[in-house]
Enzyme design. Structure first.
Site, PDB file in Angstrom:
ATOM      1  N   HIS A 168      55.009 -45.196 -29.397  1.00 52.63           N
ATOM      2  CA  HIS A 168      55.108 -45.115 -30.864  1.00 52.63           C
ATOM      3  C   HIS A 168      55.530 -43.731 -31.344  1.00 52.63           C
ATOM      4  O   HIS A 168      55.211 -43.336 -32.457  1.00 52.63           O
ATOM      5  CB  HIS A 168      53.802 -45.504 -31.553  1.00 52.63           C
ATOM      6  CG  HIS A 168      53.236 -46.804 -31.076  1.00 52.63           C
ATOM      7  ND1 HIS A 168      53.910 -47.996 -31.244  1.00 52.63           N
ATOM      8  CD2 HIS A 168      52.085 -47.104 -30.423  1.00 52.63           C
ATOM      9  CE1 HIS A 168      53.176 -48.973 -30.719  1.00 52.63           C
ATOM     10  NE2 HIS A 168      52.081 -48.462 -30.214  1.00 52.63           N
ATOM     11  N   PRO A 183      45.245 -41.085 -44.087  1.00 50.15           N
ATOM     12  CA  PRO A 183      45.067 -39.687 -44.515  1.00 50.15           C
ATOM     13  C   PRO A 183      45.161 -39.554 -46.040  1.00 50.15           C
ATOM     14  O   PRO A 183      46.094 -40.046 -46.657  1.00 50.15           O
ATOM     15  CB  PRO A 183      46.224 -38.942 -43.837  1.00 50.15           C
ATOM     16  CG  PRO A 183      46.975 -39.946 -43.052  1.00 50.15           C
ATOM     17  CD  PRO A 183      46.421 -41.297 -43.282  1.00 50.15           C
ATOM     18  N   GLU A 184      44.162 -38.911 -46.608  1.00 51.56           N
ATOM     19  CA  GLU A 184      44.133 -38.662 -48.041  1.00 51.56           C
ATOM     20  C   GLU A 184      44.556 -37.220 -48.303  1.00 51.56           C
ATOM     21  O   GLU A 184      44.769 -36.460 -47.366  1.00 51.56           O
ATOM     22  CB  GLU A 184      42.709 -38.880 -48.557  1.00 51.56           C
ATOM     23  CG  GLU A 184      42.211 -40.313 -48.424  1.00 51.56           C
ATOM     24  CD  GLU A 184      42.752 -41.208 -49.533  1.00 51.56           C
ATOM     25  OE1 GLU A 184      43.399 -40.688 -50.462  1.00 51.56           O
ATOM     26  OE2 GLU A 184      42.530 -42.428 -49.454  1.00 51.56           O
ATOM     27  N   ARG A 217      44.286 -43.468 -72.696  1.00 47.74           N
ATOM     28  CA  ARG A 217      44.421 -44.650 -71.839  1.00 47.74           C
ATOM     29  C   ARG A 217      43.281 -45.642 -72.063  1.00 47.74           C
ATOM     30  O   ARG A 217      42.137 -45.251 -72.094  1.00 47.74           O
ATOM     31  CB  ARG A 217      44.435 -44.246 -70.361  1.00 47.74           C
ATOM     32  CG  ARG A 217      45.454 -43.196 -70.103  1.00 47.74           C
ATOM     33  CD  ARG A 217      46.248 -43.454 -68.872  1.00 47.74           C
ATOM     34  NE  ARG A 217      47.524 -42.807 -69.077  1.00 47.74           N
ATOM     35  CZ  ARG A 217      48.693 -43.368 -68.838  1.00 47.74           C
ATOM     36  NH1 ARG A 217      48.736 -44.608 -68.361  1.00 47.74           N
ATOM     37  NH2 ARG A 217      49.805 -42.727 -69.077  1.00 47.74           N
TER      38      ARG A 217
END
Ligand SMILES: [Zn+2]
Length: 282
Positions: free
Chosen positions: A111, A2-3, A163
């Protein structure tokens, strides 16, 4: 896995369904990996707490808990040890974690690592076959990084402009932005016309402006798509089949760019596969 958009969708779905409910009791499984806080701490924090809100922070689901008003103490009685008034239950779904909201008679899946009995009569369960998910409790939920959906342009630019690393790596750096994953980084860079390997420090303000917009767009589109499948994540027999953004570059290596027909390229940057159009992005 899941994002951010999936976690946002799940958090919204849960917020709609369990806000205001009280956790009467908690059962925790024997497997240690899913418990980031001690089992006793999780149980004592959750039990008798009211779920005041559910929200997403980065890729975490945060349940804000409060305690209903304590019963008046007898005049000569000892004061009970005061419980912390506000705390948070934090759920990270890991690779395969799932929250299930169901009736108590629903079969307990293999589970299942946690079962919360709610005063509404339902149960909220945490199921995770691969056990990369994590449950913890705290009184000060804080995570590194800034929220990609909330950050303004100036702060966005200041995160990246000095950066020397490829912009793709910087986007995935959770200490800068929290919750932007591999797919969404590739899709955002495509829309902004920036190659994933470009050093962040060489990107112009104009391009950063596009990137800032495209990161939000991509995440918001994915969240909008998830809106209709919320119930899948929290219902008894929900499947983990995540909705997907229509990918323009991610996973399309060798296929023609949807804009210019140039074959999409795949390169590996910091161990993650990255997809881009060599013609549309520079
Ligand atoms: Zn192209």
């Amino acid at each position: 896995m899941p994002e951010l958009p999936e976690v946002e969708t799940i958090a919204r779905g849960l917020a709609k369904r369990v806000t205001g409910d009280v956790i009467d009791s908690v059962w925790l499984g024997r497997k240690k990996e899913p418990l980031k806080s001690p089992a006793a701490a999780i149980a004592s924090t959750l039990e008798n707490s009211r779920i005041a809100a559910v929200r997403r922070m980065g890729k975490h689901i945060v349940f804000d808990l409060d305690r209903p008003q304590p019963a008046p103490q007898p005049a000569n009685g000892r004061r009970a040890k005061p419980e912390p008034a506000n705390s948070q239950w934090i759920v990270h779904l890991g690779m395969t974690g799932r929250m299930q909201l169901c009736e108590p008679q629903a079969e307990i899946e293999k589970h299942t690592h946690a079962i919360l009995k709610l005063s509404s009569g339902r149960e909220l369960r945490f199921v995770d076959p691969r056990r990369f998910g994590r449950l913890s409790v705290t009184t000060s939920a804080e995570f590194a990084g800034l929220e990609p959906l909330e950050i303004d342009l100036d702060r966005f630019i200041s995160l990246f402009r000095r950066r020397k690393t490829p912009i793709k790596s910087a986007l995935l750096n959770q200490k800068l932005l929290r919750g932007v994953g591999n797919i969404y980084a590739d899709e955002s860079l495509f829309r902004a016309g920036i190659r994933p390997r470009r050093r962040a420090s060489t990107i112009s303000r104009d391009q950063f402006t596009k990137l800032h917009r495209s990161v939000k767009e991509v995440l918001q589109e994915a969240i909008a798509r998830g809106g209709s499948s919320i119930s899948d994540y929290v219902d008894a027999d929900g499947e983990a089949g995540f909705f997907q953004l229509e990918h323009r570059v991610y996973g399309r290596d060798g296929e023609p760019c949807l804009v210019c027909r140039t074959p999409i390229k795949r390169v590996v940057i910091a161990g993650r596969s990255s997809h881009f159009c060599p013609n549309c992005q520079n």
